[in-house]
Motif scaffolding. Structure first.
Motif, PDB file in Angstrom:
ATOM      1  N   ASP A  35      46.732  31.119  43.523  1.00  0.00           N
ATOM      2  CA  ASP A  35      47.955  31.356  44.417  1.00  0.00           C
ATOM      3  C   ASP A  35      48.247  30.370  43.578  1.00  0.00           C
ATOM      4  O   ASP A  35      50.236  30.254  43.164  1.00  0.00           O
ATOM      5  CB  ASP A  35      47.549  31.313  45.109  1.00  0.00           C
ATOM      6  N   GLU A  36      47.738  29.159  42.282  1.00  0.00           N
ATOM      7  CA  GLU A  36      48.419  28.329  42.161  1.00  0.00           C
ATOM      8  C   GLU A  36      48.931  28.644  40.364  1.00  0.00           C
ATOM      9  O   GLU A  36      50.389  28.848  40.691  1.00  0.00           O
ATOM     10  CB  GLU A  36      47.526  27.495  41.449  1.00  0.00           C
ATOM     11  N   LYS A  37      48.480  29.785  40.034  1.00  0.00           N
ATOM     12  CA  LYS A  37      49.026  31.123  39.164  1.00  0.00           C
ATOM     13  C   LYS A  37      49.625  31.639  38.779  1.00  0.00           C
ATOM     14  O   LYS A  37      51.467  31.887  38.168  1.00  0.00           O
ATOM     15  CB  LYS A  37      47.901  31.340  38.128  1.00  0.00           C
ATOM     16  N   SER A  38      50.476  32.248  39.748  1.00  0.00           N
ATOM     17  CA  SER A  38      51.230  33.239  40.068  1.00  0.00           C
ATOM     18  C   SER A  38      51.414  32.779  42.234  1.00  0.00           C
ATOM     19  O   SER A  38      50.793  34.188  42.761  1.00  0.00           O
ATOM     20  CB  SER A  38      50.182  34.754  40.740  1.00  0.00           C
ATOM     21  N   PRO A  39      52.412  32.162  42.110  1.00  0.00           N
ATOM     22  CA  PRO A  39      52.469  31.797  43.654  1.00  0.00           C
ATOM     23  C   PRO A  39      53.378  33.663  43.856  1.00  0.00           C
ATOM     24  O   PRO A  39      53.297  33.128  45.356  1.00  0.00           O
ATOM     25  CB  PRO A  39      53.700  31.090  43.714  1.00  0.00           C
ATOM     26  N   SER A  40      53.684  34.041  43.207  1.00  0.00           N
ATOM     27  CA  SER A  40      55.006  35.296  43.857  1.00  0.00           C
ATOM     28  C   SER A  40      53.864  36.379  44.182  1.00  0.00           C
ATOM     29  O   SER A  40      54.596  37.765  44.818  1.00  0.00           O
ATOM     30  CB  SER A  40      55.822  35.974  43.141  1.00  0.00           C
ATOM     31  N   GLY A  41      52.686  36.380  44.452  1.00  0.00           N
ATOM     32  CA  GLY A  41      52.183  37.570  44.848  1.00  0.00           C
ATOM     33  C   GLY A  41      50.752  38.551  42.946  1.00  0.00           C
ATOM     34  O   GLY A  41      51.680  38.396  42.421  1.00  0.00           O
ATOM     35  N   TYR A  42      49.787  39.135  43.746  1.00  0.00           N
ATOM     36  CA  TYR A  42      49.121  38.993  43.112  1.00  0.00           C
ATOM     37  C   TYR A  42      47.847  39.994  43.473  1.00  0.00           C
ATOM     38  O   TYR A  42      47.722  40.610  44.318  1.00  0.00           O
ATOM     39  CB  TYR A  42      48.233  38.527  42.142  1.00  0.00           C
ATOM     40  N   LYS A  43      47.668  41.330  42.012  1.00  0.00           N
ATOM     41  CA  LYS A  43      46.416  42.113  43.197  1.00  0.00           C
ATOM     42  C   LYS A  43      45.492  41.701  41.967  1.00  0.00           C
ATOM     43  O   LYS A  43      45.436  40.982  40.863  1.00  0.00           O
ATOM     44  CB  LYS A  43      46.766  42.923  42.866  1.00  0.00           C
ATOM     45  N   LEU A  44      44.095  42.162  42.505  1.00  0.00           N
ATOM     46  CA  LEU A  44      42.503  42.005  41.541  1.00  0.00           C
ATOM     47  C   LEU A  44      42.262  42.960  41.403  1.00  0.00           C
ATOM     48  O   LEU A  44      41.998  43.862  42.611  1.00  0.00           O
ATOM     49  CB  LEU A  44      42.348  40.543  41.634  1.00  0.00           C
ATOM     50  N   ALA A  45      41.275  43.398  40.569  1.00  0.00           N
ATOM     51  CA  ALA A  45      40.014  43.878  40.863  1.00  0.00           C
ATOM     52  C   ALA A  45      38.371  43.084  40.970  1.00  0.00           C
ATOM     53  O   ALA A  45      38.930  42.622  40.102  1.00  0.00           O
ATOM     54  CB  ALA A  45      40.372  45.249  39.485  1.00  0.00           C
ATOM     55  N   SER A  46      37.736  44.508  41.990  1.00  0.00           N
ATOM     56  CA  SER A  46      36.089  43.519  41.205  1.00  0.00           C
ATOM     57  C   SER A  46      35.750  44.218  40.895  1.00  0.00           C
ATOM     58  O   SER A  46      35.394  45.301  40.618  1.00  0.00           O
ATOM     59  CB  SER A  46      36.176  43.474  42.434  1.00  0.00           C
ATOM     60  N   LEU A  47      34.634  43.507  39.517  1.00  0.00           N
ATOM     61  CA  LEU A  47      33.277  44.467  39.051  1.00  0.00           C
ATOM     62  C   LEU A  47      31.881  43.235  39.260  1.00  0.00           C
ATOM     63  O   LEU A  47      32.597  42.369  39.288  1.00  0.00           O
ATOM     64  CB  LEU A  47      33.858  43.778  37.466  1.00  0.00           C
ATOM     65  N   GLY A  48      31.022  44.182  39.784  1.00  0.00           N
ATOM     66  CA  GLY A  48      30.247  43.664  39.967  1.00  0.00           C
ATOM     67  C   GLY A  48      29.779  43.550  41.460  1.00  0.00           C
ATOM     68  O   GLY A  48      28.553  42.474  41.810  1.00  0.00           O
ATOM     69  N   PHE A  49      30.762  43.215  41.979  1.00  0.00           N
ATOM     70  CA  PHE A  49      30.531  42.677  43.484  1.00  0.00           C
ATOM     71  C   PHE A  49      31.341  43.477  44.262  1.00  0.00           C
ATOM     72  O   PHE A  49      32.677  44.088  44.289  1.00  0.00           O
ATOM     73  CB  PHE A  49      30.765  41.126  43.418  1.00  0.00           C
ATOM     74  N   HIS A  50      30.997  44.280  45.682  1.00  0.00           N
ATOM     75  CA  HIS A  50      32.106  45.171  46.069  1.00  0.00           C
ATOM     76  C   HIS A  50      33.655  44.133  46.840  1.00  0.00           C
ATOM     77  O   HIS A  50      33.783  43.579  46.471  1.00  0.00           O
ATOM     78  CB  HIS A  50      31.090  44.701  48.329  1.00  0.00           C
ATOM     79  N   PRO A  51      34.150  44.614  46.665  1.00  0.00           N
ATOM     80  CA  PRO A  51      35.962  44.406  46.478  1.00  0.00           C
ATOM     81  C   PRO A  51      35.838  44.319  47.961  1.00  0.00           C
ATOM     82  O   PRO A  51      36.842  43.400  48.538  1.00  0.00           O
ATOM     83  CB  PRO A  51      36.394  46.024  46.383  1.00  0.00           C
ATOM     84  N   ALA A  52      34.839  44.376  49.181  1.00  0.00           N
ATOM     85  CA  ALA A  52      35.484  43.911  50.329  1.00  0.00           C
ATOM     86  C   ALA A  52      34.811  42.594  50.261  1.00  0.00           C
ATOM     87  O   ALA A  52      35.941  41.707  51.202  1.00  0.00           O
ATOM     88  CB  ALA A  52      34.238  44.857  51.415  1.00  0.00           C
ATOM     89  N   ILE A  53      34.345  42.042  49.652  1.00  0.00           N
ATOM     90  CA  ILE A  53      34.577  40.997  49.268  1.00  0.00           C
ATOM     91  C   ILE A  53      36.464  40.231  48.887  1.00  0.00           C
ATOM     92  O   ILE A  53      36.425  38.746  49.961  1.00  0.00           O
ATOM     93  CB  ILE A  53      33.589  39.819  48.632  1.00  0.00           C
ATOM     94  N   THR A  54      36.230  40.713  48.205  1.00  0.00           N
ATOM     95  CA  THR A  54      37.673  40.233  47.712  1.00  0.00           C
ATOM     96  C   THR A  54      38.944  40.495  49.091  1.00  0.00           C
ATOM     97  O   THR A  54      39.413  39.180  49.564  1.00  0.00           O
ATOM     98  CB  THR A  54      38.388  40.539  46.564  1.00  0.00           C
ATOM     99  N   SER A  55      39.003  41.247  50.342  1.00  0.00           N
ATOM    100  CA  SER A  55      39.065  41.634  50.858  1.00  0.00           C
ATOM    101  C   SER A  55      39.139  40.463  51.597  1.00  0.00           C
ATOM    102  O   SER A  55      40.323  39.919  52.733  1.00  0.00           O
ATOM    103  CB  SER A  55      39.782  42.378  51.310  1.00  0.00           C
ATOM    104  N   TYR A  56      37.743  40.193  52.293  1.00  0.00           N
ATOM    105  CA  TYR A  56      37.664  39.599  53.320  1.00  0.00           C
ATOM    106  C   TYR A  56      37.743  37.774  53.525  1.00  0.00           C
ATOM    107  O   TYR A  56      38.249  37.011  54.067  1.00  0.00           O
ATOM    108  CB  TYR A  56      35.821  39.472  52.902  1.00  0.00           C
TER     109      TYR A  56
END
Length: 150
Positions: free
Chosen positions: A7-28
């Motif tokens: 959030d500090e690096k990209s305060p205007s919003g961003y999306k990301l991708a997950s590698l090696g762990f379930h993407p639900a963890i990022t959403s959670y």
């Protein structure tokens, strides 16, 4: 920790991708993921996501399990790769597997709003990724490497 860092690096919003762990963890954890179960997305979105991973999946012959797992499973829009295959439980106590130059379409990722990739294992792809930071916590099952997509 990771969310505050990004959030500090990209305060205007961003999306990301997950590698090696379930993407639900990022959403959670209130992070906006481009990957996940496509039951949450349209078929058109899965087709668009396919453009990111198709070169990494390999040919569409019947012997290529990874390709057919993505195309035939129906609901997984994950960053499959030739090292992890369909292993999204890469806990920190497992042996490290370096992901060497995955054949992802990073331009497509950026087109879909993805600025960062989080990975449980180191990713070597200096032409497409800038390593930012490794997050470690004793209560977490993962050590997370954060990369900015160039």
């Amino acid at each position: 920790m990771i969310k505050s860092f990004l959030d500090e690096k990209s305060p205007s919003g961003y999306k990301l991708a997950s590698l090696g762990f379930h993407p639900a963890i990022t959403s959670y954890n209130n992070l906006n993921a481009i990957d996940g179960y496509t039951g949450n997305y349209s078929l058109a979105y899965k087709d668009e996501f396919f453009e990111i991973i198709k070169d990494e999946l390999g040919e569409d012959d019947r012997e290529n399990w990874l390709y057919w797992h993505f195309k035939g499973w129906g609901n997984k829009a994950y960053l499959f790769n030739q090292i992890h295959k369909d292993d999204f439980m890469r806990m920190k106590w497992l042996e490290t597997q370096i992901i060497d130059h995955p054949k992802y379409n990073y331009e497509k990722m950026k087109e879909m709003g993805c600025l960062y990739m989080l990975s449980t294992d180191p990713v070597v792809d200096e032409d497409n990724l800038d390593f930012m930071k490794k997050f470690e916590h004793p209560a977490s099952a993962w050590d997370i490497h954060v990369y900015k997509i160039k």
